[in-house]
Scaffold this active site. Structure first.
Site, PDB file in Angstrom:
ATOM      1  N   TRP A 173    -136.533 110.448 -30.713  1.00  0.00           N
ATOM      2  CA  TRP A 173    -137.104 110.794 -32.013  1.00  0.00           C
ATOM      3  C   TRP A 173    -138.488 110.203 -32.275  1.00  0.00           C
ATOM      4  CZ3 TRP A 173    -137.838 106.070 -34.277  1.00  0.00           C
ATOM      5  CH2 TRP A 173    -136.986 105.034 -33.892  1.00  0.00           C
ATOM      6  N   ASN A 174    -138.948 109.313 -31.413  1.00  0.00           N
ATOM      7  CA  ASN A 174    -140.176 108.600 -31.802  1.00  0.00           C
ATOM      8  C   ASN A 174    -141.459 109.375 -31.508  1.00  0.00           C
ATOM      9  OD1 ASN A 174    -139.547 108.041 -29.061  1.00  0.00           O
ATOM     10  ND2 ASN A 174    -141.026 106.401 -29.053  1.00  0.00           N
ATOM     11  N   LYS A 216    -132.613 119.615 -25.389  1.00  0.00           N
ATOM     12  CA  LYS A 216    -131.758 119.059 -26.459  1.00  0.00           C
ATOM     13  C   LYS A 216    -132.606 117.974 -27.137  1.00  0.00           C
ATOM     14  CE  LYS A 216    -129.298 116.198 -27.794  1.00  0.00           C
ATOM     15  NZ  LYS A 216    -129.593 115.432 -29.039  1.00  0.00           N
ATOM     16  N   PRO A 217    -133.174 118.322 -28.293  1.00  0.00           N
ATOM     17  CA  PRO A 217    -133.991 117.312 -28.989  1.00  0.00           C
ATOM     18  C   PRO A 217    -133.118 116.271 -29.677  1.00  0.00           C
ATOM     19  CG  PRO A 217    -133.885 119.331 -30.275  1.00  0.00           C
ATOM     20  CD  PRO A 217    -133.091 119.600 -29.020  1.00  0.00           C
ATOM     21  N   GLY A 221    -135.075 108.058 -23.620  1.00  0.00           N
ATOM     22  CA  GLY A 221    -134.254 107.512 -24.708  1.00  0.00           C
ATOM     23  C   GLY A 221    -133.924 106.059 -24.446  1.00  0.00           C
ATOM     24  N   SER A 222    -132.822 105.608 -25.032  1.00  0.00           N
ATOM     25  CA  SER A 222    -132.488 104.181 -24.980  1.00  0.00           C
ATOM     26  C   SER A 222    -131.809 103.806 -23.663  1.00  0.00           C
ATOM     27  CB  SER A 222    -131.562 103.854 -26.149  1.00  0.00           C
ATOM     28  OG  SER A 222    -130.353 104.554 -25.974  1.00  0.00           O
ATOM     29  N   GLU A 269    -136.378 107.640 -18.574  1.00  0.00           N
ATOM     30  CA  GLU A 269    -137.491 106.920 -19.206  1.00  0.00           C
ATOM     31  C   GLU A 269    -136.903 106.180 -20.394  1.00  0.00           C
ATOM     32  OE1 GLU A 269    -140.613 106.738 -18.092  1.00  0.00           O
ATOM     33  OE2 GLU A 269    -139.806 107.796 -16.382  1.00  0.00           O
ATOM     34  N   LEU A 270    -136.739 104.861 -20.246  1.00  0.00           N
ATOM     35  CA  LEU A 270    -135.928 104.139 -21.226  1.00  0.00           C
ATOM     36  C   LEU A 270    -136.744 103.127 -22.027  1.00  0.00           C
ATOM     37  CD1 LEU A 270    -132.825 103.679 -18.894  1.00  0.00           C
ATOM     38  CD2 LEU A 270    -133.425 105.637 -20.313  1.00  0.00           C
ATOM     39  N   CYS A 323    -142.320 103.177 -27.064  1.00  0.00           N
ATOM     40  CA  CYS A 323    -141.564 102.562 -25.957  1.00  0.00           C
ATOM     41  C   CYS A 323    -142.394 101.491 -25.259  1.00  0.00           C
ATOM     42  CB  CYS A 323    -141.107 103.632 -24.976  1.00  0.00           C
ATOM     43  SG  CYS A 323    -142.445 104.647 -24.334  1.00  0.00           S
ATOM     44  N   GLU A 347    -134.993  95.134 -27.339  1.00  0.00           N
ATOM     45  CA  GLU A 347    -135.999  96.023 -27.920  1.00  0.00           C
ATOM     46  C   GLU A 347    -135.837  96.074 -29.449  1.00  0.00           C
ATOM     47  OE1 GLU A 347    -135.720 100.336 -27.270  1.00  0.00           O
ATOM     48  OE2 GLU A 347    -137.797 100.254 -26.582  1.00  0.00           O
TER      49      GLU A 347
HETATM   50  P1  NAD Z   1    -131.087 107.595 -27.715  1.00  0.00           P
HETATM   51  O1  NAD Z   1    -130.746 107.121 -26.354  1.00  0.00           O
HETATM   52  O2  NAD Z   1    -130.202 107.208 -28.833  1.00  0.00           O
HETATM   53  O3  NAD Z   1    -131.151 109.202 -27.747  1.00  0.00           O
HETATM   54  C1  NAD Z   1    -132.004 109.916 -26.899  1.00  0.00           C
HETATM   55  C2  NAD Z   1    -131.443 111.311 -26.719  1.00  0.00           C
HETATM   56  O4  NAD Z   1    -130.235 111.250 -25.972  1.00  0.00           O
HETATM   57  C3  NAD Z   1    -131.100 112.021 -28.012  1.00  0.00           C
HETATM   58  O5  NAD Z   1    -131.506 113.364 -27.912  1.00  0.00           O
HETATM   59  C4  NAD Z   1    -129.589 111.900 -28.074  1.00  0.00           C
HETATM   60  O6  NAD Z   1    -128.952 112.910 -28.821  1.00  0.00           O
HETATM   61  C5  NAD Z   1    -129.236 112.024 -26.612  1.00  0.00           C
HETATM   62  N1  NAD Z   1    -127.923 111.476 -26.233  1.00  0.00           N
HETATM   63  C6  NAD Z   1    -127.191 110.524 -26.862  1.00  0.00           C
HETATM   64  N2  NAD Z   1    -126.054 110.298 -26.173  1.00  0.00           N
HETATM   65  C7  NAD Z   1    -126.062 111.112 -25.094  1.00  0.00           C
HETATM   66  C8  NAD Z   1    -125.183 111.325 -23.984  1.00  0.00           C
HETATM   67  N3  NAD Z   1    -124.042 110.647 -23.852  1.00  0.00           N
HETATM   68  N4  NAD Z   1    -125.535 112.225 -23.053  1.00  0.00           N
HETATM   69  C9  NAD Z   1    -126.698 112.899 -23.152  1.00  0.00           C
HETATM   70  N5  NAD Z   1    -127.578 112.760 -24.172  1.00  0.00           N
HETATM   71  C10 NAD Z   1    -127.259 111.868 -25.120  1.00  0.00           C
HETATM   72  O7  NAD Z   1    -132.582 107.148 -27.961  1.00  0.00           O
HETATM   73  P2  NAD Z   1    -133.431 107.290 -29.291  1.00  0.00           P
HETATM   74  O8  NAD Z   1    -132.945 106.278 -30.253  1.00  0.00           O
HETATM   75  O9  NAD Z   1    -133.482 108.721 -29.685  1.00  0.00           O
HETATM   76  O10 NAD Z   1    -134.899 106.908 -28.773  1.00  0.00           O
HETATM   77  C11 NAD Z   1    -135.432 105.632 -28.817  1.00  0.00           C
HETATM   78  C12 NAD Z   1    -135.390 105.019 -27.429  1.00  0.00           C
HETATM   79  O11 NAD Z   1    -136.138 105.824 -26.532  1.00  0.00           O
HETATM   80  C13 NAD Z   1    -136.042 103.655 -27.412  1.00  0.00           C
HETATM   81  O12 NAD Z   1    -135.268 102.791 -26.631  1.00  0.00           O
HETATM   82  C14 NAD Z   1    -137.378 103.923 -26.733  1.00  0.00           C
HETATM   83  O13 NAD Z   1    -137.942 102.803 -26.094  1.00  0.00           O
HETATM   84  C15 NAD Z   1    -137.001 104.993 -25.767  1.00  0.00           C
HETATM   85  N6  NAD Z   1    -138.187 105.732 -25.337  1.00  0.00           N
HETATM   86  C16 NAD Z   1    -138.601 105.599 -24.033  1.00  0.00           C
HETATM   87  C17 NAD Z   1    -139.753 106.244 -23.608  1.00  0.00           C
HETATM   88  C18 NAD Z   1    -140.247 106.121 -22.184  1.00  0.00           C
HETATM   89  O14 NAD Z   1    -141.076 106.935 -21.798  1.00  0.00           O
HETATM   90  N7  NAD Z   1    -139.783 105.158 -21.411  1.00  0.00           N
HETATM   91  C19 NAD Z   1    -140.469 107.038 -24.510  1.00  0.00           C
HETATM   92  C20 NAD Z   1    -140.013 107.145 -25.811  1.00  0.00           C
HETATM   93  C21 NAD Z   1    -138.862 106.505 -26.211  1.00  0.00           C
END
Ligand code: NAD
Length: 510
Positions: free
Chosen positions: A149-150, A173-174, A224-225, A246-247, A280, A376
């Site tokens: 979402w960021n 899947k956003p 994501g996370s 990419e976490l 991130c 984080e």
């Molecule tokens: P999140 O992991 O909660 O969610 C990311 C995505 O994954 C969402 O679309 C979510 O619906 C989906 N998701 C959740 N559970 C899932 C599953 N079991 N299987 C498949 N998909 C699933 O992360 P967030 O809170 O949306 O984003 C913030 C995180 O993203 C932070 O940790 C940030 O550092 C990281 N981030 C990393 C980068 C990078 O390039 N390394 C860039 C931007 C954000």
């Protein structure tokens, strides 16, 4: 009040309502796609991909250039929507969600063909006498794209442009927290003349993301996370499909004793507050040698106090994008205060503003016993730890489960490079905040818990391909073969002794 909330639905699907973090008004509702809908989106994408893959790089690039045309025409719509979905500042919405996407898409439209050019050559060693090798970058097929979402637009357009230029179709899947920018992006790609079903959006939550991984896609591009990344990695392992993860990060900043302190302080402020700290590669830990500690902290405090946070998106530091992140920021701050940290500016959810605002904050007297320095935080906080010298700064910078990016500040550029090379992290900037993601030629990806695989540029776009070797035998008659005999085996042994037992010949042979 929850900004993202499950609501009752008449269709039996999971449904959610999203609120604007600044005005707290509803932006809209959406329903999660069912597992069957996700599967059928992947099937339709597969059909669209077959035709798309037959198009030349020039033809694909033409579609990407048109995509930029429409992005530019619709930039006000993008900004308006992103502001409502995230509460980031207007300036950051334009820079990150309009300008960066234009730059990313243009890069792959212009250089994609070069990165993916078919190569034909004779292999090295004796094989060169009888073989020719052709290496073709074949698209993988259908890519599942799962985004956070960021940076709802930029973190979609970048992998999307690469996957498409490489000849794939994409099912996206956003994040459930920012679903509507994906709807707008779909509208934009339709208006740009994307072939039907080449890019599709399936709305939903974590379960929908999990369904996408199991829906028969050929690769997952996940941002994501760390916690979700582990689950996604496991699911991709089960399905035997490639994945880039990419976490999250906990980026360190090292200020050297010879740094330009004004510039370094500005770097700490910008690196920590950019995108409300929801970056991130945001600066989450700052290490400063004791000899320059006092003046550095003074400058950071002075610059932070000048920043404006207002009940709109026209300030310098925006809102916290959703309440769950506010809880994490508050809990890290409470833990740090309990363990002796001192807050010099900000430090608490600003309830005088009606939206979700956490003020730009400066904290000192922190250490690695605190969550604020280990996990984080993803909030607008400069956390500064005093260290003995630069050596201790490097040691502490590396003392982390994360390793996404980082930065070093010094007027001695050779020293900066040497320190950067010792940092156990995916990338490092010298005298700048983390900007690697914005430079496609620089492979981007995390070490340790911050991810698996690298994205962007040549490495990234090739990750959306299977590198297909075709070996062509050019000899007049067939080589080797039956019947085997003791004599043929002894002949091979003789050859091994002669060639690999000889220090000169073995170099020529390979
Ligand atoms: P999140 O992991 O909660 O969610 C990311 C995505 O994954 C969402 O679309 C979510 O619906 C989906 N998701 C959740 N559970 C899932 C599953 N079991 N299987 C498949 N998909 C699933 O992360 P967030 O809170 O949306 O984003 C913030 C995180 O993203 C932070 O940790 C940030 O550092 C990281 N981030 C990393 C980068 C990078 O390039 N390394 C860039 C931007 C954000």
């Amino acid at each position: 009040m929850a900004l993202f909330q499950e609501i009752p639905s008449e269709t039996g699907r999971r449904a959610y309502e999203i609120k604007d973090p600044v005005s707290l008004e509803s932006i809209g509702r959406f329903e999660a796609a069912t597992t069957e809908e996700v599967r059928s989106a992947v099937e339709r994408a597969r059909k669209a991909q077959r035709e798309w893959a037959t198009r030349s790089f020039e033809e694909r690039a033409e579609v990407l250039w048109r995509w930029i045309d429409v992005l530019v025409q619709r930039q006000d719509d993008i900004v308006d929507l992103v502001l409502r979905e995230t509460g980031k500042t207007r300036h950051e919405a334009v820079a990150m969600e309009v300008m960066a996407p234009c730059m990313q898409i243009a890069h792959y439209a212009k250089y994609g063909a070069r990165y993916l050019k078919t190569r034909r050559f004779r292999p090295a060693g004796v094989m060169r006498f009888t073989k020719k090798l052709t290496l073709i970058y074949q698209p993988l097929g259908v890519v599942g794209l799962i985004t956070p979402w960021n940076g709802p637009v930029a973190l979609t357009t970048n992998p999307l442009a690469q996957a498409l230029m490489a000849g794939n179709a994409v099912v996206h899947k956003p994040s459930e927290v920012t679903p509507f920018s994906a709807v707008l992006l779909k509208e934009i790609t339709d208006a740009a003349g994307f072939p039907q079903d080449l890019y599709q959006v399936v709305q939903g939550d974590g379960a929908t993301g999990a369904a996408l991984i199991d829906a028969g896609v050929d690769k997952i591009s996940f941002t994501g996370s760390v916690a979700t990344g582990r689950r996604v990695g496991e699911a991709c392992g089960r399905n035997l499909i490639p994945v880039t993860l990419e976490l999250g990060g906990k980026d360190a900043m090292i200020v050297c004793t010879d740094a330009d302190l004004e510039r370094a302080a500005e770097g700490a402020v910008r690196g920590s507050f950019f995108n409300s700290g929801h970056y991130c590669c945001g600066t989450e830990r700052v290490y400063v040698p004791e000899s320059i500690y006092e003046p550095f902290v003074e400058k950071v405090v002075e610059q932070t106090k000048k920043l404006r946070q207002v009940e709109s998106c026209d300030g310098d530091v925006g809102a916290i994008f959703w309440d769950k992140q506010m809880e994490i920021i508050e809990s890290h701050m409470a833990d740090a205060k309990r363990k002796g940290a001192k807050v010099l500016v900000g430090g608490e959810h600003d309830r005088s503003l009606s939206g979700y605002f956490f003020p730009p904050t400066v904290v000192v007297e922190v250490d690695h016993e605190m969550d604020l320095m280990c996990h984080e935080t993803f909030g607008p906080i400069v956390a500064i730890q005093k260290v003995r010298d630069e050596e201790e700064a490097i040691e502490l910078a590396n003392d982390s489960d994360y390793g996404l990016s980082g930065n070093v500040w010094t007027t001695d550029l050779a020293k900066g490079e040497a320190i950067a090379a010792r940092m156990k992290t995916g990338s490092v900037s010298v005298n700048d905040i983390a900007v690697t993601y914005g430079i496609p030629e620089a492979p981007f990806g995390g070490l340790k818990s911050s991810g698996v695989g690298q994205v962007n540029g040549e490495v990234g776009i090739r990750g959306y391909c299977h590198l297909h070797p075709i070996v062509i035998d050019t000899a007049k008659k067939a080589q080797g073969g039956y019947p085997y005999s003791r004599k043929s085996a002894e002949g091979l042994q003789k050859l091994v002794r002669r060639v690999f037992g000889n220090r000169f010949l073995r170099k020529w042979f390979v």
